[in-house]
Enzyme design. Structure first.
Site, PDB file in Angstrom:
ATOM      1  N   GLY A  15      -3.305  -4.816   7.942  1.00 23.64           N
ATOM      2  CA  GLY A  15      -2.293  -4.897   6.892  1.00 23.64           C
ATOM      3  C   GLY A  15      -1.076  -5.654   7.396  1.00 23.64           C
ATOM      4  O   GLY A  15       0.054  -5.395   6.988  1.00 23.64           O
ATOM      5  N   MET A  20       5.355  -3.378   5.738  1.00 24.05           N
ATOM      6  CA  MET A  20       5.306  -2.535   6.922  1.00 24.05           C
ATOM      7  C   MET A  20       4.556  -3.235   8.049  1.00 24.05           C
ATOM      8  O   MET A  20       4.944  -3.154   9.220  1.00 24.05           O
ATOM      9  CB  MET A  20       4.646  -1.198   6.598  1.00 24.05           C
ATOM     10  CG  MET A  20       5.583  -0.184   5.956  1.00 24.05           C
ATOM     11  SD  MET A  20       6.958   0.309   7.024  1.00 24.05           S
ATOM     12  CE  MET A  20       6.069   1.144   8.342  1.00 24.05           C
ATOM     13  N   ALA A 114      -0.291   9.822  10.509  1.00 27.34           N
ATOM     14  CA  ALA A 114       1.052  10.365  10.291  1.00 27.34           C
ATOM     15  C   ALA A 114       1.514  10.055   8.873  1.00 27.34           C
ATOM     16  O   ALA A 114       1.583   8.889   8.489  1.00 27.34           O
ATOM     17  CB  ALA A 114       2.041   9.789  11.297  1.00 27.34           C
ATOM     18  N   PHE A 117       6.467   8.115   9.878  1.00 31.77           N
ATOM     19  CA  PHE A 117       6.806   7.813  11.258  1.00 31.77           C
ATOM     20  C   PHE A 117       8.307   7.870  11.511  1.00 31.77           C
ATOM     21  O   PHE A 117       8.745   7.653  12.639  1.00 31.77           O
ATOM     22  CB  PHE A 117       6.277   6.433  11.650  1.00 31.77           C
ATOM     23  CG  PHE A 117       4.788   6.402  11.850  1.00 31.77           C
ATOM     24  CD1 PHE A 117       4.220   6.799  13.046  1.00 31.77           C
ATOM     25  CD2 PHE A 117       3.952   5.981  10.830  1.00 31.77           C
ATOM     26  CE1 PHE A 117       2.846   6.774  13.235  1.00 31.77           C
ATOM     27  CE2 PHE A 117       2.577   5.947  11.004  1.00 31.77           C
ATOM     28  CZ  PHE A 117       2.022   6.349  12.209  1.00 31.77           C
ATOM     29  N   HIS A 144      11.073   7.300  -3.873  1.00 31.55           N
ATOM     30  CA  HIS A 144      10.590   6.070  -3.260  1.00 31.55           C
ATOM     31  C   HIS A 144      10.785   4.878  -4.190  1.00 31.55           C
ATOM     32  O   HIS A 144      11.068   5.034  -5.382  1.00 31.55           O
ATOM     33  CB  HIS A 144       9.105   6.188  -2.912  1.00 31.55           C
ATOM     34  CG  HIS A 144       8.827   7.006  -1.698  1.00 31.55           C
ATOM     35  ND1 HIS A 144       8.798   8.392  -1.722  1.00 31.55           N
ATOM     36  CD2 HIS A 144       8.558   6.651  -0.411  1.00 31.55           C
ATOM     37  CE1 HIS A 144       8.532   8.844  -0.508  1.00 31.55           C
ATOM     38  NE2 HIS A 144       8.376   7.819   0.299  1.00 31.55           N
ATOM     39  N   LYS A 148       5.398   1.780  -4.677  1.00 34.21           N
ATOM     40  CA  LYS A 148       4.521   2.734  -3.994  1.00 34.21           C
ATOM     41  C   LYS A 148       3.395   3.136  -4.939  1.00 34.21           C
ATOM     42  O   LYS A 148       3.628   3.468  -6.101  1.00 34.21           O
ATOM     43  CB  LYS A 148       5.327   3.967  -3.557  1.00 34.21           C
ATOM     44  CG  LYS A 148       4.539   4.952  -2.715  1.00 34.21           C
ATOM     45  CD  LYS A 148       5.453   6.021  -2.141  1.00 34.21           C
ATOM     46  CE  LYS A 148       4.691   7.021  -1.309  1.00 34.21           C
ATOM     47  NZ  LYS A 148       3.956   6.380  -0.200  1.00 34.21           N
TER      48      LYS A 148
END
Length: 258
Positions: A15, A20, A114, A117, A144, A148
């Site tokens: 990705g 990110m 996770a 992070f 958010h 998303k």
């Protein structure tokens, strides 16, 4: 590997073209003990990762493909650090079983998933789990950006499950709620804890955990204003996963929070 080479962890990013993913690539390249050896995106041949010599792959793809990516990494003998959400008890169990059945090349592999992070987020979740047993009511609000794709967020679900487990261990009754109609306005029910999702332009990632007793309230609030705030946690996970065989869920498990 020589002693000096063994100190450098080779990293692939899945990705890598996403927001990110780009941030992770930059963070890995800036870390003196890490080396970015592969970037992988939708449509790429997985041999880019499998043949890269990567010790660890970081997955920030999308929920629809992340589990398949992890299984492919296990087969390739590569540790995985996963920030993509959408995981369920069933999908995590499949990863655990795959790790247990892996061949000799994959023995001792670690997978760390996770929900968040951000160190502030991990601390907020940890504090919430500790506080949960002391309050009659508990609810979670997550906020958010509107791009998303999942709701509630993985962080909010992880938080709510930890709260629910602490309440159950303490023998608490369900949070009081006299609602008789309009349940759609009460948010998602995650193990008996109500979770509300807000999607608003200008936000990044935010969470409020609300606890209440008669005459008092505790609010734990966490805000992530920039994706770079997640990078210390990502790099910590990359360094730790190579020493943790099996499946680890939650960054709190590699932090000294006792």
């Amino acid at each position: 590997m020589t002693e000096s080479a063994s100190q450098t962890i080779k990293v692939a990013v899945l990705g890598a073209a996403g927001r990110m993913g780009q941030t992770v690539c930059a963070a890995v390249e800036a870390a003196p003990d890490l080396e970015l050896v592969a970037r992988f995106d939708a449509g790429d041949d997985f041999s880019v990762v499998a043949g890269s010599g990567a010790h660890v792959a970081v997955d920030f793809t999308i929920p629809a493909v992340t589990e398949a990516n992890v299984h492919a990494l296990i087969d390739a003998g590569i540790h995985a650090v996963v920030g993509t959400t959408g995981w369920t008890d069933e999908s995590r169990t499949r990863v655990t079983e795959h790790l247990a059945q892996a061949g000799p090349a994959s023995q001792g592999l670690g997978v760390l998933i996770a929900p968040n992070f951000g160190l502030s987020a991990v601390l907020a979740m940890t504090f919430a789990a500790k506080a949960a047993r002391y309050f009659e009511s508990a609810e979670v609000i997550e906020l958010h950006h509107p791009d998303k794709v999942d709701a509630p967020s993985g962080t909010a679900r992880h938080t709510a499950r930890a709260i629910a487990a602490a309440r159950a261990e303490a023998g608490l009754a369900p949070s009081p709620d006299a609602t008789e109609s309009g349940f759609e306005a009460r948010g998602a029910d995650v193990d008996g804890v109500r979770v509300h999702a807000v999607r608003l332009r200008g936000l990044v990632a935010h969470e409020e955990i609300l606890f209440g007793n008669v005459g008092e309230q505790l609010i734990i609030r966490q805000d992530s204003f920039d994706r770079v705030s997640f990078m210390p946690g990502v790099l910590l996970a990359v360094r730790e996963v190579v020493t943790r065989p099996g499946l680890t869920v939650g960054l709190e498990n590699v932090l000294d929070l006792t």
